[in-house]
Write a protein that holds these residues in place. Structure first.
Motif, PDB file in Angstrom:
ATOM      1  N   THR A   1      -0.188  58.734  41.650  1.00 51.95           N
ATOM      2  CA  THR A   1      -0.281  60.074  42.238  1.00 51.95           C
ATOM      3  C   THR A   1      -1.527  60.835  41.795  1.00 51.95           C
ATOM      4  O   THR A   1      -1.922  61.789  42.459  1.00 51.95           O
TER       5      THR A   1
ATOM      6  N   ASN B   1      10.911  52.554  34.889  1.00 49.31           N
ATOM      7  CA  ASN B   1      12.045  53.418  35.227  1.00 49.31           C
ATOM      8  C   ASN B   1      12.454  54.313  34.062  1.00 49.31           C
ATOM      9  O   ASN B   1      12.758  55.492  34.251  1.00 49.31           O
TER      10      ASN B   1
ATOM     11  N   LEU C   1      19.060  60.009  36.656  1.00 50.75           N
ATOM     12  CA  LEU C   1      19.188  61.460  36.566  1.00 50.75           C
ATOM     13  C   LEU C   1      19.750  62.022  37.864  1.00 50.75           C
ATOM     14  O   LEU C   1      20.710  62.785  37.857  1.00 50.75           O
TER      15      LEU C   1
ATOM     16  N   THR D   1       6.302  75.408  41.128  1.00 49.19           N
ATOM     17  CA  THR D   1       5.394  74.271  40.932  1.00 49.19           C
ATOM     18  C   THR D   1       5.703  73.114  41.877  1.00 49.19           C
ATOM     19  O   THR D   1       6.838  72.641  41.930  1.00 49.19           O
ATOM     20  N   LYS D   2       4.694  72.671  42.602  1.00 47.43           N
ATOM     21  CA  LYS D   2       4.851  71.500  43.470  1.00 47.43           C
ATOM     22  C   LYS D   2       4.713  70.235  42.616  1.00 47.43           C
ATOM     23  O   LYS D   2       3.675  70.018  41.996  1.00 47.43           O
ATOM     24  N   VAL D   3       5.763  69.431  42.569  1.00 51.36           N
ATOM     25  CA  VAL D   3       5.751  68.223  41.744  1.00 51.36           C
ATOM     26  C   VAL D   3       5.383  67.013  42.609  1.00 51.36           C
ATOM     27  O   VAL D   3       6.025  66.764  43.630  1.00 51.36           O
ATOM     28  N   VAL D   4       4.338  66.317  42.196  1.00 48.40           N
ATOM     29  CA  VAL D   4       3.911  65.099  42.905  1.00 48.40           C
ATOM     30  C   VAL D   4       4.149  63.958  41.922  1.00 48.40           C
ATOM     31  O   VAL D   4       3.398  63.765  40.980  1.00 48.40           O
ATOM     32  N   PHE D   5       5.259  63.237  42.133  1.00 43.37           N
ATOM     33  CA  PHE D   5       5.792  62.333  41.112  1.00 43.37           C
ATOM     34  C   PHE D   5       5.690  60.873  41.528  1.00 43.37           C
ATOM     35  O   PHE D   5       6.118  60.502  42.619  1.00 43.37           O
ATOM     36  N   GLY D   6       5.167  60.041  40.625  1.00 46.75           N
ATOM     37  CA  GLY D   6       5.236  58.603  40.862  1.00 46.75           C
ATOM     38  C   GLY D   6       3.928  57.875  40.631  1.00 46.75           C
ATOM     39  O   GLY D   6       2.918  58.462  40.198  1.00 46.75           O
ATOM     40  N   LYS D   7       3.963  56.598  40.932  1.00 50.03           N
ATOM     41  CA  LYS D   7       2.815  55.712  40.689  1.00 50.03           C
ATOM     42  C   LYS D   7       1.580  56.135  41.484  1.00 50.03           C
ATOM     43  O   LYS D   7       1.685  56.430  42.676  1.00 50.03           O
TER      44      LYS D   7
ATOM     45  N   TYR E   1       8.518  67.162  45.062  1.00 54.36           N
ATOM     46  CA  TYR E   1       9.589  68.163  44.866  1.00 54.36           C
ATOM     47  C   TYR E   1       8.942  69.532  44.912  1.00 54.36           C
ATOM     48  O   TYR E   1       8.046  69.835  44.115  1.00 54.36           O
TER      49      TYR E   1
ATOM     50  N   ASN F   1       8.504  57.089  44.622  1.00 55.39           N
ATOM     51  CA  ASN F   1       7.697  58.290  44.382  1.00 55.39           C
ATOM     52  C   ASN F   1       8.335  59.467  45.130  1.00 55.39           C
ATOM     53  O   ASN F   1       8.988  59.265  46.156  1.00 55.39           O
ATOM     54  N   PHE F   2       8.143  60.662  44.631  1.00 57.12           N
ATOM     55  CA  PHE F   2       8.676  61.803  45.383  1.00 57.12           C
ATOM     56  C   PHE F   2       7.838  63.068  45.237  1.00 57.12           C
ATOM     57  O   PHE F   2       7.046  63.207  44.302  1.00 57.12           O
TER      58      PHE F   2
ATOM     59  N   TRP G   1      10.857  63.011  34.268  1.00 56.15           N
ATOM     60  CA  TRP G   1      11.476  63.997  35.160  1.00 56.15           C
ATOM     61  C   TRP G   1      12.460  64.871  34.373  1.00 56.15           C
ATOM     62  O   TRP G   1      12.548  66.081  34.584  1.00 56.15           O
ATOM     63  N   ALA G   2      13.164  64.250  33.419  1.00 56.84           N
ATOM     64  CA  ALA G   2      14.069  65.023  32.564  1.00 56.84           C
ATOM     65  C   ALA G   2      13.297  66.108  31.808  1.00 56.84           C
ATOM     66  O   ALA G   2      13.771  67.226  31.647  1.00 56.84           O
TER      67      ALA G   2
ATOM     68  N   ALA H   1      10.050  57.050  33.776  1.00 50.35           N
ATOM     69  CA  ALA H   1      10.224  58.018  34.864  1.00 50.35           C
ATOM     70  C   ALA H   1      11.425  58.926  34.605  1.00 50.35           C
ATOM     71  O   ALA H   1      11.363  60.147  34.814  1.00 50.35           O
ATOM     72  N   GLU H   2      12.536  58.353  34.138  1.00 54.90           N
ATOM     73  CA  GLU H   2      13.718  59.172  33.840  1.00 54.90           C
ATOM     74  C   GLU H   2      13.366  60.239  32.800  1.00 54.90           C
ATOM     75  O   GLU H   2      13.709  61.412  32.945  1.00 54.90           O
TER      76      GLU H   2
END
Lengths: 392, 392
Positions: B18, B240, A213, B10-16, A6, A3-4, B247-248, B243-244
């Motif tokens: 979230t 995965n 990526l 924009t603050k991105v909060v990425f992942g499982k 950004y 998780n991240f 984010w892309a 997720a790729e």
């Protein structure tokens, strides 16, 4: 894939002549008084400072100045800046320079808006809650501080170099005109390129399954900087090469190259920080001097990753096994460093270490055995000592 | 290389998992009442909406809801949302969905904070000065609206689909959990992948000397989406790969892939907008249906660029000349579209155009001969007509 978070709120104004927009950009923040913070006289001599003052005057913004920031920026000047800002009721800091000036501005910004000693944040005793708004006119492509959340300061009392990372210090805007970097000495340009590459490599070498990526972006960024570093050695006024390196510098350290990773290794930076603190060497050169020794010491912990680096970045052909390919990649990177006149040992950095000094570096870098560094392989005081030995 | 502005606050909060942070994230904006805006019942059925309400409740934030956003989001619902927000004194909009929901939220945000008819902004009669703060919980990887400054709305009066780009609508935060996209139908997943690729390709095909960094990032992004689109066709719950692609989707449209360019071509988008407005087709599928015909029509204007695309993205071997290589690249892309069950003609999109309808599309797309579209080759009404003909 991890998780991240950004977060890169900095507005980037990139290209020729963009410093003319300073007055307009600062005005958006409705500030009463600006501190123009800078380093040596070069921004005076080049006329840049005058152009900035003219732009601020035109926008009707009042300001004061504080110059004198040096590489490995000093805590004493930060204290002076904090006192000055409080006395003059400064509410915006405009950093005109490279990483040292921006980091110094961030430290002053912390000091003005938080109670107590600002050094506490660098010693990790407390977290800053606020920072004065900061704008940047970038004159050196290297540290990436113009978009990053980091600030590194050197405390002359014990010559300790320490970093503080916090999102509240991220610059509001960064004006980036590649032309402003054209007059940099070749050595400084090369140091900057190494710094940019290393910000990417520190994140690239990690201990997790990665994001494709991010991997590909990182590999392309490093290759692009290498190619343009060579162009700039021959043709320092090549605008496009300056621009590629400058934009790479921001992207290498704004968080993008860490998305989906565990944050990365950063041991080479820790090793260099102690060198920088004790001997005041150029940061990029210091990184080049220790990287190969670090890489050889840790590569067995993740040979496939070093092999991927060798093939995708250094264009090394696949060898008999991952370890052999990895080894060739490390050698190829050292060859590249040499090709742009960067050192690959501490000796070549101009520092002849005594055994006592190596012990002192290992003590300081391990916080006297209170921490390990790195994640590809966790390094304790003994490991750190051995790497400094190998890199001497 | 062109000067550029890059601004992605924009603050991105990425992942499982979230989406559990929603309450905390919204709370940072000290809002009094939130509008939770969404589309079809799928976010209800999946339980996502309940999890979001629970998170808002836990943070003590009051909210109201407005669902019913459809693909090619409608102006009538935007008007309804504006009236609702004004009546209920909403000061934050949380968009839960994909591009349509986010774009609708942005339009409502404009309408609440600016005087007059919000459609003026989409007709380019005026510029919005403000927007309500917007947060996003993304459930479809496609439009990139979660980080972009753009919003596209369809006016049922004449079925006109128009866009408005303004930095003030950029989301404050975007919560992106790739798991939320796992249940999307295969067709929608493929449409999303095309949309993401096309956002990159529209910028990639331009009329300027380019930035190496941006070129390589773009090429890698497109390749990565192609690879993972194929994985998702077979294995839609591959985390995965989800997720790729997710984010892309954000990076393809947040501005990064346009740095140093002239902004790009965008003719394929304009061509598709009219199709989408008149026939309510899925955006990504519409883009795939017209792209090949557009590319063949304009490639002579910049064969080297199309050849670079063919080699670096489509892995086509260099042909006798740039034009031949370019041609092979276009064919290879159409083959890829077919491989993920995307149309390469308007017929395959499910629409059989009459001659009269082609004339109407050309009229609308050229604003009745009042504008040209594209930059690789500027296309007037006659050119547009020919491309629709070729794509039928």
């Amino acid at each position: 894939m991890e998780n991240f978070l950004y977060y890169t709120p900095t507005k980037v104004v990139f290209g020729k002549g963009t410093e003319k927009q300073i007055g307009t950009l600062v005005k958006e923040y409705n500030c009463k008084k600006v501190l123009v913070h800078y380093g040596s006289g070069s921004v005076k001599k080049s006329g840049l400072l005058d152009r900035i003052y003219a732009s601020l005057d035109e926008a009707g913004i009042s300001y004061i100045s504080l110059g004198g920031v040096v590489p490995n920026p000093r805590l004493s000047l930060v204290y002076e800046g904090i006192a000055l800002c409080k006395r003059e009721e400064v509410d915006f800091i405009l950093a005109v320079g490279g990483g040292s000036v921006i980091d110094s501005a961030k430290a002053i910004g912390y000091g003005v808006t938080n109670e107590g000693d600002v050094w506490d944040f660098y010693e990790k005793k407390r977290e800053p809650k606020n920072c004065l708004p900061i704008g940047v006119v970038l004159t050196i492509a290297a540290a990436g501080s113009e978009m990053s959340n980091s600030s590194v300061i050197t405390n002359e009392d014990g010559w300790k170099k320490r970093g503080c990372n916090n999102d509240c210090c991220r610059a509001k805007f960064a004006v980036m005109n590649p032309e402003l970097t054209m007059t940099l000495p070749a050595y400084q340009t090369a140091c900057g390129c190494v710094d940019i590459m290393m910000h990417t490599m520190e994140r690239y070498f990690n201990q997790v399954e990665n994001m494709e990526l991010t991997d590909g972006f990182s590999e392309h960024l490093i290759r692009t900087v290498m190619k343009n570093a060579k162009i700039l050695k021959e043709d320092p006024e090549n605008y496009n090469a300056r621009a590629e390196v400058m934009w790479a510098g921001s992207l290498a350290h704004n968080g993008l190259m860490g998305c989906g990773t565990d944050g990365g290794d950063w041991a080479s930076h820790q090793l260099e920080h102690e060198l920088g603190g004790m001997f005041d060497v150029a940061h990029g050169a210091g990184l080049a001097a220790v990287w190969g020794s670090w890489a050889r010491y840790v590569m067995d912990a993740r040979p496939e990753r070093f092999a991927q680096f060798a093939q995708n970045v250094m264009q090394v052909e696949q060898g008999e096994d991952a370890a052999k390919t990895a080894q060739k990649g490390i050698e190829a990177m050292e060859d590249f460093y040499r090709s742009i006149d960067m050192p690959v040992s501490i000796q070549e950095l101009g520092v002849t270490l005594t055994e006592e000094q190596i012990q002192e570096l290992a003590d300081k870098c391990s916080f006297y055995e209170k921490r390990t560094i790195g994640c590809v392989k966790k390094l304790d005081r003994e490991d750190i000592y051995k790497i400094y030995q190998a890199a001497r």
